[in-house]
Write a protein that holds these residues in place. Structure first.
Motif, PDB file in Angstrom:
ATOM      1  N   ARG A  69      -7.834 -10.001 107.836  1.00 50.44           N
ATOM      2  CA  ARG A  69      -8.312 -11.354 107.073  1.00 50.44           C
ATOM      3  C   ARG A  69      -8.881 -10.982 105.932  1.00 50.44           C
ATOM      4  O   ARG A  69      -8.788 -11.998 104.792  1.00 50.44           O
ATOM      5  CB  ARG A  69      -9.263 -11.931 108.125  1.00 50.44           C
ATOM      6  N   ARG A  70      -9.651  -9.807 105.669  1.00 51.78           N
ATOM      7  CA  ARG A  70     -10.553  -9.665 104.386  1.00 51.78           C
ATOM      8  C   ARG A  70      -9.116  -9.438 103.406  1.00 51.78           C
ATOM      9  O   ARG A  70      -9.378  -9.753 102.330  1.00 51.78           O
ATOM     10  CB  ARG A  70     -11.192  -8.209 104.596  1.00 51.78           C
ATOM     11  N   GLN A  71      -8.261  -8.539 103.805  1.00 55.16           N
ATOM     12  CA  GLN A  71      -7.207  -8.365 102.883  1.00 55.16           C
ATOM     13  C   GLN A  71      -6.367  -9.377 102.512  1.00 55.16           C
ATOM     14  O   GLN A  71      -6.001  -9.666 101.348  1.00 55.16           O
ATOM     15  CB  GLN A  71      -6.092  -7.164 103.408  1.00 55.16           C
ATOM     16  N   GLN A  72      -6.020 -10.449 103.288  1.00 47.95           N
ATOM     17  CA  GLN A  72      -5.425 -11.648 103.357  1.00 47.95           C
ATOM     18  C   GLN A  72      -6.488 -12.627 102.145  1.00 47.95           C
ATOM     19  O   GLN A  72      -5.732 -13.090 101.143  1.00 47.95           O
ATOM     20  CB  GLN A  72      -5.258 -12.364 104.449  1.00 47.95           C
ATOM     21  N   GLN A  73      -7.557 -12.547 102.220  1.00 53.18           N
ATOM     22  CA  GLN A  73      -8.380 -13.329 101.286  1.00 53.18           C
ATOM     23  C   GLN A  73      -8.357 -12.532  99.836  1.00 53.18           C
ATOM     24  O   GLN A  73      -8.600 -13.308  98.985  1.00 53.18           O
ATOM     25  CB  GLN A  73      -9.901 -13.467 101.965  1.00 53.18           C
ATOM     26  N   GLU A  74      -8.527 -11.378  99.875  1.00 49.66           N
ATOM     27  CA  GLU A  74      -8.491 -10.568  98.749  1.00 49.66           C
ATOM     28  C   GLU A  74      -7.193 -10.873  97.918  1.00 49.66           C
ATOM     29  O   GLU A  74      -7.156 -11.016  96.860  1.00 49.66           O
ATOM     30  CB  GLU A  74      -8.632  -9.238  98.884  1.00 49.66           C
ATOM     31  N   ARG A  75      -5.818 -10.804  98.689  1.00 49.70           N
ATOM     32  CA  ARG A  75      -4.747 -11.139  98.199  1.00 49.70           C
ATOM     33  C   ARG A  75      -4.674 -12.812  97.762  1.00 49.70           C
ATOM     34  O   ARG A  75      -4.138 -12.851  96.480  1.00 49.70           O
ATOM     35  CB  ARG A  75      -3.663 -10.979  99.147  1.00 49.70           C
ATOM     36  N   ALA A  76      -5.486 -13.371  98.195  1.00 48.92           N
ATOM     37  CA  ALA A  76      -5.285 -14.920  97.860  1.00 48.92           C
ATOM     38  C   ALA A  76      -6.211 -14.980  96.811  1.00 48.92           C
ATOM     39  O   ALA A  76      -5.940 -15.733  95.651  1.00 48.92           O
ATOM     40  CB  ALA A  76      -5.935 -15.928  98.972  1.00 48.92           C
ATOM     41  N   GLN A  77      -7.407 -14.124  96.578  1.00 47.40           N
ATOM     42  CA  GLN A  77      -8.089 -14.259  95.522  1.00 47.40           C
ATOM     43  C   GLN A  77      -7.510 -13.666  94.022  1.00 47.40           C
ATOM     44  O   GLN A  77      -7.646 -13.955  92.964  1.00 47.40           O
ATOM     45  CB  GLN A  77      -9.364 -13.314  95.579  1.00 47.40           C
ATOM     46  N   GLN A  78      -6.596 -12.523  94.552  1.00 44.46           N
ATOM     47  CA  GLN A  78      -5.910 -11.818  93.488  1.00 44.46           C
ATOM     48  C   GLN A  78      -4.840 -12.908  92.945  1.00 44.46           C
ATOM     49  O   GLN A  78      -4.752 -12.925  91.649  1.00 44.46           O
ATOM     50  CB  GLN A  78      -5.430 -10.612  93.921  1.00 44.46           C
ATOM     51  N   ALA A  79      -4.051 -13.478  93.785  1.00 42.21           N
ATOM     52  CA  ALA A  79      -3.020 -14.600  93.409  1.00 42.21           C
ATOM     53  C   ALA A  79      -3.803 -15.613  92.517  1.00 42.21           C
ATOM     54  O   ALA A  79      -3.121 -16.090  91.586  1.00 42.21           O
ATOM     55  CB  ALA A  79      -2.345 -15.078  94.427  1.00 42.21           C
TER      56      ALA A  79
END
Length: 181
Positions: A69-79
């Motif tokens: 979930r954290r990695q998905q949130q980080e990817r969404a923030q990076q995107a």
């Protein structure tokens, strides 16, 4: 005739034989019960180990789920950050193009001509309104603008002479880079 020996040693022998087989039977039952207890203990021990393993796997699953979930949130923030950076880069490029266009416009305006309005949007392109003392200055300005590569579809929409002798004009152009900037 049939003779029966009622001697006590035979009764004792039969009793001993009965005790022996009763002991063997009790020993077998005891061994069977011990084996069942050992098997039950082993099964209980395996069940306890499986429950401990299951609890450990549940904790790992929870940790991995939160990590995912954290990695998905980080990817969404990076995107989101990369989209914002891309948008800002496009805006900077668009603004730079407009600045260059305005600088070139200022150098192409002949002296007896004034720009009074400059409007731009994606749908209608660029609209220039202005005043001039002579129609020749409007024609000269139109020719200079037509030479610019960023204004390929330039047309003179309207020229009207006012009561005070000045000419108002309206030029319309589609910007070549208006759609991607």
């Amino acid at each position: 005739m049939y003779q029966v020996n009622f001697l006590p040693w035979r009764q004792r022998r039969d009793r001993r034989r009965g005790y022996f087989w009763l002991g063997v039977l009790l020993l077998q039952v005891t061994v069977l019960l011990l084996a069942l207890l050992l098997v039950a203990g082993q099964l209980r021990h395996q069940q306890t180990q499986r429950q401990a393993r299951l609890a450990m796997l549940g904790e790992e699953l929870t940790a991995l789920t939160s990590l995912a979930r954290r990695q998905q949130q980080e990817r969404a923030q990076q995107a989101m950050h990369s989209a914002r950076a891309e948008r800002q880069a496009r805006n900077v490029q668009h603004n730079r193009r407009y600045l260059q266009l305005l600088q070139r416009l200022s150098s192409t305006v002949p002296p007896p001509l004034w720009l009074t309005a400059l409007e731009s949007d994606m749908a209608n392109g660029l609209r220039l309104r202005g005043l001039s003392r002579t129609p020749a200055a409007i024609t000269q300005f139109e020719r200079r603008l037509a030479e610019m590569s960023t204004l390929p579809r330039l047309r003179l929409a309207e020229v009207v002479q006012r009561d005070d002798g000045l000419y108002t004009f309206h030029l319309v152009a589609q910007l070549q880079w208006g759609r991607d900037g």
